[in-house]
Design an enzyme around this catalytic site. Structure first.
Site, short mmCIF file in Angstrom:
data_model
loop_
_atom_site.label_atom_id
_atom_site.label_comp_id
_atom_site.label_asym_id
_atom_site.label_seq_id
_atom_site.Cartn_x
_atom_site.Cartn_y
_atom_site.Cartn_z
N GLY A 239 0.76 -1.24 0.00
CA GLY A 239 0.00 0.00 0.00
C GLY A 239 0.79 1.28 0.00
N GLU A 274 3.81 -6.84 1.61
CA GLU A 274 3.23 -7.18 0.30
C GLU A 274 3.24 -5.97 -0.64
OE1 GLU A 274 -0.73 -8.29 1.41
OE2 GLU A 274 -0.13 -10.13 2.40
N ARG A 277 2.77 -1.86 -6.12
CA ARG A 277 3.01 -0.62 -6.86
C ARG A 277 4.41 -0.05 -6.61
NH1 ARG A 277 -1.46 2.69 -7.96
NH2 ARG A 277 -2.54 1.68 -6.26
N ARG A 313 -6.41 2.64 -15.63
CA ARG A 313 -6.39 3.44 -14.39
C ARG A 313 -7.03 4.83 -14.54
NH1 ARG A 313 -2.60 4.86 -11.72
NH2 ARG A 313 -3.44 4.25 -9.70
N TYR A 317 -10.15 5.11 -12.12
CA TYR A 317 -9.93 5.84 -10.85
C TYR A 317 -9.64 7.32 -11.07
CZ TYR A 317 -8.30 1.01 -9.91
OH TYR A 317 -8.14 -0.35 -9.85
N CYS A 344 -14.32 2.64 -28.22
CA CYS A 344 -15.65 3.25 -28.36
C CYS A 344 -16.33 3.38 -27.01
CB CYS A 344 -16.49 2.42 -29.32
SG CYS A 344 -15.95 2.73 -30.99
N TYR A 373 -0.37 -2.25 -12.25
CA TYR A 373 -1.80 -2.21 -12.57
C TYR A 373 -2.03 -1.66 -13.98
CZ TYR A 373 -1.77 -2.93 -7.55
OH TYR A 373 -1.50 -3.44 -6.31
N1 LLP Z 1 -1.81 -6.83 -0.39
C1 LLP Z 1 -3.14 -6.88 -0.56
C2 LLP Z 1 -3.92 -7.78 0.28
C3 LLP Z 1 -3.76 -6.07 -1.53
O1 LLP Z 1 -5.08 -6.11 -1.68
C4 LLP Z 1 -2.97 -5.22 -2.34
C5 LLP Z 1 -3.57 -4.37 -3.37
C6 LLP Z 1 -1.58 -5.21 -2.13
C7 LLP Z 1 -1.04 -6.03 -1.14
C8 LLP Z 1 -0.65 -4.36 -2.94
O2 LLP Z 1 -0.89 -3.01 -2.78
P1 LLP Z 1 0.14 -1.96 -3.38
O3 LLP Z 1 1.43 -2.12 -2.62
O4 LLP Z 1 0.32 -2.27 -4.81
O5 LLP Z 1 -0.51 -0.66 -3.14
N2 LLP Z 1 -5.75 -1.39 -9.31
C9 LLP Z 1 -5.53 -0.35 -8.33
C10 LLP Z 1 -4.84 -0.88 -7.09
C11 LLP Z 1 -5.56 -2.03 -6.45
C12 LLP Z 1 -4.85 -2.56 -5.25
C13 LLP Z 1 -5.49 -3.80 -4.74
N3 LLP Z 1 -4.81 -4.41 -3.65
C14 LLP Z 1 -4.77 0.79 -8.97
O6 LLP Z 1 -4.44 0.71 -10.15
O7 LLP Z 1 -4.52 1.82 -8.32
#
Ligand code: LLP
Length: 419
Positions: A239, A274, A277, A313, A317, A344, A373
């Site tokens: 996150g 985890e 991004r 994206r 969003y 389209c 993503y």
């Molecule tokens: N762990 C869990 C349980 C998650 O649900 C997620 C992301 C992550 C780790 C990784 O999060 P990160 O470090 O990437 O922020 N498609 C959206 C983002 C969806 C994230 C879903 N879960 C976008 O393009 O912004």
């Protein structure tokens, strides 16, 4: 920091000119930089060096095998949310003992698959899932090591569609129910309670919500231990946000690490992270060609050959991506333009009212911060083939995924015998 830089007005990925790749593979395409990806993994790892955490890359951010393998070579594990992601992770050489399985809707088949591969941990998100997993493991004569994914009810201060740790969100077990569910889990056959997990959202640019969530979780770990549970792992999710170029200034991994260290002091757990991004976002760009520049009464539309099916994206969003020329032309006038795709759908818009050196038809543009993503959320909507994915490594580059052919687009289709 990334390795997409200009040399004499031409955009390069490491030592390779983007135009050279475009000539070879056509457009649009994703281009990844190995040096950037590896650097991001190392910066994150070094921020926690003294804690020796298990870093499980969130595969959903980009599941292309070349990306997974590059991270596997750095020692990464995988955070997965489907059997498909387990399959891809194993194929890329990520060891099962470094795989954690999250997700609110794991099916029985997926559990059986994960158990047969002896993955490290299931992050369980409901009582029903716990019972189904117990049953699956018991039947197979396996032990599923679990953490409950706890929902701490914290507002993460990010886009609503990527917030996961508030009580109205579908994710995790409410923190007030956790103690009782752990007590139940400990009695179930086929289940070994080993940890606690939390993930409150994505693209967080403020550390305070992390600090609140981690403090709540650590308190829970202490209570669980008092109740006799042996808690050895603490999964703090992903996150951490990254800069997309529109002025946000997310904290650096070292600052995030300080928050973690102070919240988890003395807790003596194997920490798991985890990140998705953060590792891959700025390691990728999307290169697209301007097909038309269309002047309407009110606006200038720059119509490019990438669409929302390639990078969803902005449409989904309202996400901001920096859009830069592959060749800088200082003589071009600066204009307010709308950059749109060919799909389209009215929503197939990458940027509205963006100030840009007006490109000419045939020019190449690059969308920055497209490594996370991007390709993993692509579709073939409008029967548009999935685009090529290229990886640069120093002065070399290689195709990680070729552009889908028209035949590949229809190769899963079958005609019933009455047609
Ligand atoms: N762990 C869990 C349980 C998650 O649900 C997620 C992301 C992550 C780790 C990784 O999060 P990160 O470090 O990437 O922020 N498609 C959206 C983002 C969806 C994230 C879903 N879960 C976008 O393009 O912004």
């Amino acid at each position: 920091m990334d390795h997409f830089t200009y040399k004499n007005s031409a955009l390069f990925a490491e030592e390779v000119a983007i135009t050279e790749i475009a000539k070879a593979v056509g457009t649009p395409f994703y281009c990844y930089s190995t040096a950037t990806l590896v650097r991001h993994f190392r910066v994150f790892k070094e921020a926690f060096a003294d804690l020796n955490p298990l870093i499980c890359y969130a595969v959903k951010a980009n599941s292309t095998l070349g990306i997974l393998k590059t991270l596997a070579n750095e020692g990464s594990g995988a955070d997965v949310v489907s059997a498909g992601e387990i399959h891809a992770s194993l194929a890329a050489g990520i060891m099962p003992e470094k795989i954690v399985f999250s997700g609110v809707g794991k099916t029985h088949d997926e559990m059986v698959y994960a158990l047969s591969k002896d993955i490290f941990q299931f992050n369980v998100e409901s009582e029903s899932e716990l019972l189904l997993l117990s049953d699956a493991a018991h039947t197979l004569n396996k032990i599923a090591s679990i953490a409950l994914r706890v929902n701490p009810d914290i507002a993460p201060d990010t886009h609503a569609k990527i917030s996961t740790g508030q009580k109205e969100s579908k994710f995790g077990v409410p923190i007030k129910d956790a103690i009782a569910l752990y007590a139940k889990a400990a009695k179930l056959p086929g289940i070994k309670v080993q940890g606690v997990s939390v993930h409150i959202g994505s693209q967080l640019t403020n550390l305070a919500p992390f600090a609140s969530a981690f403090t709540r979780i650590v308190k829970l770990v202490k209570e669980l231990r008092k109740n006799g549970h042996e808690i050895t792992t603490l999964d703090l999710g992903g996150g951490l946000g990254i800069p997309y170029g529109n002025q946000e200034a997310p904290p650096l991994p070292v600052a995030y690490a300080e928050i973690v260290k102070s919240a988890t002091k003395g807790i003596n757990c194997q920490l798991i992270f985890e990140p998705g991004r953060l590792l891959v976002g700025n390691a990728g760009i999307l290169v697209t060609k301007v097909i038309y520049v269309k002047h309407s009464d009110e606006r200038i539309f720059v119509i490019v050959d990438a669409g929302m099916n390639d990078l969803v994206r902005p449409a989904l969003y309202d996400a901001y991506h920096d859009i830069i020329p592959v060749h800088v032309n200082p003589d071009a006038p600066t204009e307010l333009v709308d950059i749109v795709g060919p799909v389209c759908e009215t929503g197939d818009i990458f940027a509205t009212g963006r100030l840009l050196k007006l490109p000419k038809e045939g020019d190449l543009l690059a969308f920055r911060t497209a490594g996370a993503y991007g390709a993993s959320m692509a579709s073939t909507y409008n029967a548009r083939p999935l685009i090529a994915e290229i990886m640069v490594n120093g002065s070399n580059y290689a195709t990680l995924r070729h552009r889908q052919t028209y035949d590949e687009l229809i190769h899963r289709d079958k005609l019933p015998d009455w047609l």
